[in-house]
Each structure stands twice: as structure tokens, then as C-alpha cells.
Design an enzyme around this catalytic site. Sequence first.
Site, short mmCIF file in Angstrom:
data_model
loop_
_atom_site.label_atom_id
_atom_site.label_comp_id
_atom_site.label_asym_id
_atom_site.label_seq_id
_atom_site.Cartn_x
_atom_site.Cartn_y
_atom_site.Cartn_z
N GLY A 220 31.00 -3.47 41.88
CA GLY A 220 32.21 -4.30 41.88
C GLY A 220 32.03 -5.72 41.42
O GLY A 220 33.02 -6.46 41.34
N GLU A 261 25.24 -1.14 43.40
CA GLU A 261 25.51 -0.15 42.34
C GLU A 261 26.43 -0.72 41.27
O GLU A 261 27.54 -0.21 41.08
CB GLU A 261 26.21 1.07 42.95
CG GLU A 261 25.50 1.72 44.09
CD GLU A 261 26.40 2.74 44.80
OE1 GLU A 261 27.63 2.64 44.69
OE2 GLU A 261 25.86 3.61 45.45
N PRO A 262 26.02 -1.75 40.58
CA PRO A 262 26.94 -2.35 39.60
C PRO A 262 27.10 -1.49 38.35
O PRO A 262 26.16 -0.86 37.88
CB PRO A 262 26.26 -3.68 39.25
CG PRO A 262 24.81 -3.45 39.53
CD PRO A 262 24.72 -2.43 40.63
N ARG A 300 41.67 1.36 29.02
CA ARG A 300 41.88 0.40 30.10
C ARG A 300 43.18 -0.41 29.99
O ARG A 300 43.87 -0.62 30.98
CB ARG A 300 40.68 -0.53 30.26
CG ARG A 300 39.37 0.26 30.55
CD ARG A 300 38.20 -0.63 30.92
NE ARG A 300 38.36 -1.20 32.25
CZ ARG A 300 38.76 -2.41 32.48
NH1 ARG A 300 39.02 -3.25 31.48
NH2 ARG A 300 38.91 -2.83 33.72
N TYR A 304 45.37 0.40 33.21
CA TYR A 304 45.37 -0.63 34.27
C TYR A 304 46.08 -1.91 33.84
O TYR A 304 46.04 -2.90 34.56
CB TYR A 304 43.93 -1.02 34.64
CG TYR A 304 42.98 0.11 34.91
CD1 TYR A 304 43.12 0.90 36.05
CD2 TYR A 304 41.94 0.40 34.03
CE1 TYR A 304 42.23 1.93 36.30
CE2 TYR A 304 41.06 1.42 34.27
CZ TYR A 304 41.20 2.19 35.42
OH TYR A 304 40.32 3.21 35.66
N CYS A 330 50.13 9.29 18.79
CA CYS A 330 51.59 9.46 18.79
C CYS A 330 52.19 9.18 20.15
O CYS A 330 52.67 10.08 20.84
CB CYS A 330 51.93 10.88 18.34
SG CYS A 330 51.45 11.14 16.65
N GLU A 331 52.10 7.94 20.58
CA GLU A 331 52.66 7.48 21.85
C GLU A 331 53.06 6.02 21.69
O GLU A 331 52.28 5.22 21.16
CB GLU A 331 51.62 7.54 22.97
CG GLU A 331 51.16 8.91 23.32
CD GLU A 331 51.58 9.37 24.71
OE1 GLU A 331 52.28 8.62 25.41
OE2 GLU A 331 51.20 10.49 25.05
N1 LLP Z 1 29.81 2.62 43.22
C1 LLP Z 1 30.83 3.45 43.44
C2 LLP Z 1 30.78 4.38 44.57
C3 LLP Z 1 31.94 3.42 42.57
O1 LLP Z 1 32.96 4.23 42.79
C4 LLP Z 1 31.96 2.53 41.48
C5 LLP Z 1 33.07 2.50 40.56
C6 LLP Z 1 30.85 1.68 41.29
C7 LLP Z 1 29.78 1.75 42.20
C8 LLP Z 1 30.75 0.70 40.16
O2 LLP Z 1 31.76 -0.25 40.17
P1 LLP Z 1 31.71 -1.46 39.11
O3 LLP Z 1 30.48 -2.27 39.43
O4 LLP Z 1 31.63 -0.87 37.77
O5 LLP Z 1 32.92 -2.24 39.32
N2 LLP Z 1 37.65 2.71 35.46
C9 LLP Z 1 37.88 1.48 36.19
C10 LLP Z 1 36.79 1.20 37.18
C11 LLP Z 1 36.62 2.35 38.15
C12 LLP Z 1 35.41 2.21 38.98
C13 LLP Z 1 35.13 3.46 39.73
N3 LLP Z 1 34.05 3.33 40.62
C14 LLP Z 1 38.01 0.34 35.19
O6 LLP Z 1 37.88 0.59 34.00
O7 LLP Z 1 38.28 -0.78 35.57
#
Ligand code: LLP
Length: 405
Positions: A220, A261-262, A300, A304, A330-331
Site C-alpha cells: 500500500g 508486501e509492496p 486503471r 478507478y 469500441c467503447e
Molecule cells: N498485499 C496484499 C494482500 C494485497 O492485496 C495487495 C494489493 C498488496 C499487498 C500490494 O498493494 P500495493 O503495494 O501494490 O498497493 N489494481 C489496483 C490495486 C489493487 C491492489 C490489490 N492488492 C490499482 O491498480 O490501483
Amino acid sequence: MLSDEFLLKLAGEYGTPLFVYDGDMVVERYKALFNYIPYPRLRIQYALKANYNPGLLGLLRNAGAGLDTVSPGEVELALRLGFPRERIIYTANNMTDAEFRAVRETGVVMNIGSLSRLAKVAREFPGSRICLRFNPDVCDGDSAGTMTGGDLTKFGILLDAVDEVCSLVRSGNLKVVGLHEHTGSGLQHTESVFRSMENLMRIATPENFPDLEFLDFGGGFKVPYKPDEKRVDYYAMGAEIVARFNAFCRGYGRELDMLFEPGKYMVAECGHLLVEVNTIKHNRTRTIAGCNSGFPQLIRPVMYGAYHHIRNLSNPSGAPQLYDVCGNICETGDRFAEQRMLPEIREYDILSIENAGAYCYSMGGVYNLRPMPPEVVVSNGRVIARRRGLSNAQLAGMILEEMES
Ligand code: LLP
């Protein structure tokens, strides 16, 4: 950072659309975390879902990273690429019994996120070593679709259920070696990181969980997507994280591993999607720059409302004008940017869509039967890995091959 000249050269050489990744940047990001969060037992589990390009994964494997995986397919890829199983965690949600069994066979640590799955594990696999995913009860993220804590999400076990958890664990003689939480993606407030940590650490007592080896605080970490967006002070954030975790370990009675877990932090900014504009259209109120990619290749903005910065690499000093930058699908909603001020765009100009390293290719699809673009990984000024991508004929052939008559 890759220069515009170099990006243009790659577009010429490999054609567009093309994903380009700066592999050196990804490795630097990984290494920098150990300076930001100076805790000797820090482990970084890169969230493979953000970008599963094998070239990038190879660089991270060599640098020592672990992986957060969420499907049997991700586990398979990780093991085949030579990531040691001890460095992989499996955090699927709503997994089937068959998936559970298949991944358990590999020896990868399973992260259990529901009471019902925990009860099944206690019954069918007594004595297992597991990790437990809790819902941190903190809501944050860069959009409603990326918040994973709080009442409205499907993720994790509620903190309130800790007594029930402990009795299930005892009933199956399970060994809980880790606790996990993930608050959301693109956390807007560093305070949320600390609050979620505290909520998890509060239940991580030796009385509840005497066998802990690690706490995993998810991903995150936010990166800027807009040019004027401020970068998080990762040093200040890291110092606070370490202070709080040290205090926790003193209370717990021994030092545990600290995991993060980035995904976005590691790969978002390393990626560019290079596209070519083929059509300029002046509608009554809008000028449309139509290009040779579309939302299935970078979803994205559509999914979002995410902002992705766009640069006109071929005409950087053109007079600024307002454009809708649209794709070839085509959207109506197939736009990378709406009413965006950009240096004058001419047909055949090459645009670079920025921050295309995280959740772009990996969320891609072949809607309208347009194959996903090739990808190249660059390190030290050279292309070190290339994924060709399918031709139209290969894609059509694959679809036909999968058919049973
Ligand atoms: N750990 C777990 C359990 C997760 O579900 C995720 C992301 C991460 C780590 C990594 O999160 P990050 O560091 O990348 O923010 N598709 C969306 C983001 C969905 C994230 C899903 N899980 C987007 O494009 O913004």
C-alpha cells in the site's frame, strides 16, 4: 530514469504499443526500503500481482526479494522462476478446496483469511504451519476499489473474532507462525499504516499466538501519479514503523521478522506504455487524439478514475492544447485521459503513459481481440528481457485451439 530519446528509440525498434520497464529502478526501490525501514529482520515480499514480468521478477529474485502470491498460477510462476518456497506467502481469498490442497503441497506458507477456511484446515490438516490474515479495521486507499480494511470488504478475519480463532487453532493443533493485514493500495495517510500495525500488534500476544515468527503488514505504500503530487517521506514513515515494532517485540518477548508486501511502490513508476497517435479528430467541443492502444491494456483510468500522466515524446515543446486521449476499443469510455492539457499532438506522435509499471499489463486483457503489447525490461541502458506478445493470428489460433468440438 530512461531518457525520452531512448524511449523513442525503443518505440521505433519494437513498435507500439509497447510497455517499457526500467529494471534498475525496481531494484533500487527494493534496496531503498532497507534504508527507510532500518529493522534488521525486515523482509520484503513483492506483490507479484502488480507486475509479473519474468524479467523484472528475475532481477528481484537475484536481489533477495520474497513474494506475495494470490493464486496457484502465481505460485507456479514464482517457483519456476526459482524463488525459494520459504520466501513465498500465499494470500488467496475465497480459495477452493482444490486450490488450497494444490498450494499446500508446494510447501509455501498459506495465509488464511476466513474462519470457515481456518475451521477446514483445523479439521483436515491438523498440525499445519499457517499465517492468519486479519482485517485491520482501517479504511484507506487511493480509490474505493482499492481499500481492503473495514466493514465493506471481503478480506481477512475480524479482529473481534480473535477468541474464536484461537479456539479453532487449538482444536487443530495448528502452528500460527505469522499474522497478516493489508489496509489498501495507495494509502493516502501514513497514519493508516501505523494504525493498522497497532491493531494487528494488539492481538499478537504470546498468550494468543505463542509460535509467531513474523508479522506481515501488507503493501500500500503510495507513490506520486501526478507531477505535483508530493512523495511520502519514507524515512520518517520507516523510523516510526521501526519504533512501534521494536516496542511490540519487547512486549512479545522476542524479535520477530517484519514483512511488507509492496507492489505499486516497487514497480509503478518504472513503467511506460508507449502508444502512437493515429487519428486527430475535432468534434464540436473536444479534440480527440486516438491512439493504437486501449483500456484493456491499461485499465486503471476507466476502472478507478485513476490519473496517469501522459507526455508527448515526439513534440514536447508543442503549444499546449486540451485533448481527450482515446484508445482503439469500441467503447465510449475508452479514454486514457479526458480534457488533458498536452503539447500539440500530431498524427504519428508517440505518447508515453506514465506510471504504467503496476497493475497495467497485469490487469490486461484481449477485449476486441487485440493482443497485449510486447514488454521490454531495460537495465544499464540495454534491453535485458523482452516479451514478444502475440500476433493477431496467434491470438485467433489460441482461441480456436482451446475449443473442443
Ligand atoms: N498485499 C496484499 C494482500 C494485497 O492485496 C495487495 C494489493 C498488496 C499487498 C500490494 O498493494 P500495493 O503495494 O501494490 O498497493 N489494481 C489496483 C490495486 C489493487 C491492489 C490489490 N492488492 C490499482 O491498480 O490501483
